[in-house]
Design a protein around this motif. Structure first.
Motif, PDB file in Angstrom:
ATOM      1  N   LEU A   1     -35.029   0.723   4.401  1.00 10.08           N
ATOM      2  CA  LEU A   1     -35.779  -0.548   3.919  1.00 10.08           C
ATOM      3  C   LEU A   1     -36.070  -1.402   4.908  1.00 10.08           C
ATOM      4  O   LEU A   1     -37.249  -2.031   5.129  1.00 10.08           O
ATOM      5  N   ILE A   2     -35.450  -1.817   5.815  1.00 11.42           N
ATOM      6  CA  ILE A   2     -35.641  -2.634   7.147  1.00 11.42           C
ATOM      7  C   ILE A   2     -36.809  -2.043   8.024  1.00 11.42           C
ATOM      8  O   ILE A   2     -37.785  -2.428   8.368  1.00 11.42           O
ATOM      9  N   GLU A   3     -36.546  -0.609   8.073  1.00 14.07           N
ATOM     10  CA  GLU A   3     -37.567  -0.116   9.202  1.00 14.07           C
ATOM     11  C   GLU A   3     -38.788   0.181   8.357  1.00 14.07           C
ATOM     12  O   GLU A   3     -39.699   0.270   9.092  1.00 14.07           O
ATOM     13  N   ASN A   4     -38.882   0.496   7.025  1.00 12.81           N
ATOM     14  CA  ASN A   4     -40.134   0.484   6.330  1.00 12.81           C
ATOM     15  C   ASN A   4     -40.829  -0.896   6.245  1.00 12.81           C
ATOM     16  O   ASN A   4     -42.048  -0.766   6.417  1.00 12.81           O
ATOM     17  N   ASN A   5     -40.248  -1.958   6.392  1.00 12.81           N
ATOM     18  CA  ASN A   5     -40.702  -2.960   6.607  1.00 12.81           C
ATOM     19  C   ASN A   5     -41.294  -3.385   7.769  1.00 12.81           C
ATOM     20  O   ASN A   5     -42.596  -3.686   7.911  1.00 12.81           O
ATOM     21  N   LYS A   6     -40.745  -2.944   8.826  1.00  8.29           N
ATOM     22  CA  LYS A   6     -41.462  -2.945  10.316  1.00  8.29           C
ATOM     23  C   LYS A   6     -42.629  -2.321  10.312  1.00  8.29           C
ATOM     24  O   LYS A   6     -43.612  -2.440  10.853  1.00  8.29           O
ATOM     25  N   LYS A   7     -42.598  -0.971   9.782  1.00  9.91           N
ATOM     26  CA  LYS A   7     -43.663   0.060   9.754  1.00  9.91           C
ATOM     27  C   LYS A   7     -44.831  -0.686   9.048  1.00  9.91           C
ATOM     28  O   LYS A   7     -46.109  -0.510   9.414  1.00  9.91           O
ATOM     29  N   TRP A   8     -44.542  -1.034   7.855  1.00 14.89           N
ATOM     30  CA  TRP A   8     -45.559  -1.780   6.839  1.00 14.89           C
ATOM     31  C   TRP A   8     -46.314  -3.010   7.779  1.00 14.89           C
ATOM     32  O   TRP A   8     -47.587  -3.097   7.520  1.00 14.89           O
ATOM     33  N   VAL A   9     -45.624  -3.822   8.254  1.00 13.61           N
ATOM     34  CA  VAL A   9     -45.970  -5.095   8.886  1.00 13.61           C
ATOM     35  C   VAL A   9     -46.830  -4.588  10.164  1.00 13.61           C
ATOM     36  O   VAL A   9     -48.009  -5.102  10.218  1.00 13.61           O
ATOM     37  N   ALA A  10     -46.554  -3.558  11.041  1.00 13.41           N
ATOM     38  CA  ALA A  10     -47.581  -3.049  12.021  1.00 13.41           C
ATOM     39  C   ALA A  10     -48.837  -2.393  11.381  1.00 13.41           C
ATOM     40  O   ALA A  10     -49.716  -2.674  11.881  1.00 13.41           O
ATOM     41  N   GLU A  11     -48.760  -1.809  10.253  1.00  9.87           N
ATOM     42  CA  GLU A  11     -49.902  -1.197   9.667  1.00  9.87           C
ATOM     43  C   GLU A  11     -50.885  -2.214   9.182  1.00  9.87           C
ATOM     44  O   GLU A  11     -52.284  -2.077   9.391  1.00  9.87           O
ATOM     45  N   LYS A  12     -50.194  -3.391   8.689  1.00  4.80           N
ATOM     46  CA  LYS A  12     -51.005  -4.420   8.168  1.00  4.80           C
ATOM     47  C   LYS A  12     -51.710  -5.089   9.387  1.00  4.80           C
ATOM     48  O   LYS A  12     -52.883  -5.494   9.186  1.00  4.80           O
ATOM     49  N   LEU A  13     -51.107  -5.317  10.424  1.00  2.52           N
ATOM     50  CA  LEU A  13     -51.471  -6.071  11.573  1.00  2.52           C
ATOM     51  C   LEU A  13     -52.649  -5.380  12.271  1.00  2.52           C
ATOM     52  O   LEU A  13     -53.679  -5.698  12.796  1.00  2.52           O
ATOM     53  N   GLU A  14     -52.493  -3.881  12.371  1.00  2.00           N
ATOM     54  CA  GLU A  14     -53.620  -3.333  12.805  1.00  2.00           C
ATOM     55  C   GLU A  14     -54.739  -3.201  11.974  1.00  2.00           C
ATOM     56  O   GLU A  14     -55.832  -3.168  12.826  1.00  2.00           O
ATOM     57  N   LYS A  15     -54.662  -3.285  10.870  1.00  3.61           N
ATOM     58  CA  LYS A  15     -56.035  -3.312  10.029  1.00  3.61           C
ATOM     59  C   LYS A  15     -56.345  -5.026  10.318  1.00  3.61           C
ATOM     60  O   LYS A  15     -57.841  -5.153  10.261  1.00  3.61           O
ATOM     61  N   ASN A  16     -55.678  -5.934  10.084  1.00  4.54           N
ATOM     62  CA  ASN A  16     -56.200  -7.388  10.136  1.00  4.54           C
ATOM     63  C   ASN A  16     -55.186  -8.171  10.570  1.00  4.54           C
ATOM     64  O   ASN A  16     -54.126  -8.433  10.080  1.00  4.54           O
ATOM     65  N   PRO A  17     -55.257  -8.510  12.096  1.00  5.24           N
ATOM     66  CA  PRO A  17     -54.178  -9.263  12.682  1.00  5.24           C
ATOM     67  C   PRO A  17     -54.040 -10.621  12.376  1.00  5.24           C
ATOM     68  O   PRO A  17     -53.016 -10.955  12.467  1.00  5.24           O
ATOM     69  N   ALA A  18     -55.010 -11.022  11.486  1.00  5.53           N
ATOM     70  CA  ALA A  18     -54.705 -12.614  10.747  1.00  5.53           C
ATOM     71  C   ALA A  18     -53.856 -12.514   9.381  1.00  5.53           C
ATOM     72  O   ALA A  18     -54.030 -13.356   8.516  1.00  5.53           O
ATOM     73  N   TYR A  19     -53.552 -10.893   8.913  1.00  5.41           N
ATOM     74  CA  TYR A  19     -53.187 -10.788   7.660  1.00  5.41           C
ATOM     75  C   TYR A  19     -51.916 -11.842   7.085  1.00  5.41           C
ATOM     76  O   TYR A  19     -52.100 -12.370   6.070  1.00  5.41           O
TER      77      TYR A  19
END
Length: 208
Positions: free
Chosen positions: A9-27
């Motif tokens: 769960l924690i690792e998936n959260n980190k991946k999700w954050v990285a994916e969101k920031l890659e698409k939109n740094p201000a997300y």
């Protein structure tokens, strides 16, 4: 079905954050500015009911309250606080009460097998069944009977929403959200919008 371990769960959260920031740094900066969701969603606590996935909505779009078998109890301060905040502070445009087929709470109420606190909690659904027993029992299969009880439960809870003091205040201002009743068909993934007896409720003074 594959179930995640806790650490996943924690690792998936980190991946999700990285994916969101890659698409939109201000997300997340934008997300932290505040919320103005157009929808209040009241659903079941069932783990198969992640409504954001089923409706493809993003964080910030749904204000959510969930409990066992999607009950709208007029003595539930938790729900009433959510409702009041959604209607009076967030100005939501729509309120959706969403039940689902294959609901354990509905089945326990139907069969009278619930015990303890859960028995108390689902007793209103048991009352709905008893009030409509002749009609429900006339349906050919238990599956159909349970599905119909899930639908009747949703309609009853939408009606409860409309009788709250929160909604009465909103109706007087003539600026109020539209109410909807949904059932999620877990077997097929589709949301079914239920027909509400709007004209009847208007005649009774429940709706303006």
């Amino acid at each position: 079905m594959h179930y995640h371990e806790y650490d996943d769960l924690i690792e998936n959260n980190k991946k999700w954050v990285a994916e969101k920031l890659e698409k939109n740094p201000a997300y997340f900066q934008n997300l932290a500015q505040g919320q103005k969701p157009p929808f209040l969603y009241i659903g079941c606590s069932d783990s198969r009911m992640p409504i954001s996935s089923f409706t493809q909505t993003e964080p910030g779009e749904l204000f959510i309250h969930r409990n066992v078998a999607n009950q709208v109890s007029l003595t539930d301060m938790n729900l009433l606080a959510v409702l009041e905040y959604a209607v009076e502070a967030l100005d939501v445009q729509h309120i959706v009460v969403c039940g689902h087929y294959c609901c354990g709470g509905v089945e326990a109420a139907y069969k009278g097998t619930a015990t303890g606190v859960v028995e108390n909690w689902v007793s209103p659904i048991r009352d709905i069944y008893m009030a409509n027993r002749q009609y429900i029992d006339s349906l050919p299969t238990e599956k159909e009977r349970l599905q119909k009880l899930s639908e009747l439960n949703v309609v009853a809870q939408v009606k409860n929403i409309c009788t709250t003091s929160v909604m009465h205040r909103a109706y007087k201002t003539m600026k109020y959200p539209t109410v909807h009743g949904w059932v999620l068909d877990i077997e097929h993934g589709f949301v079914k919008e239920l027909q509400l007896p709007v004209a009847e409720w208007q005649q009774l003074g429940i709706l303006p």
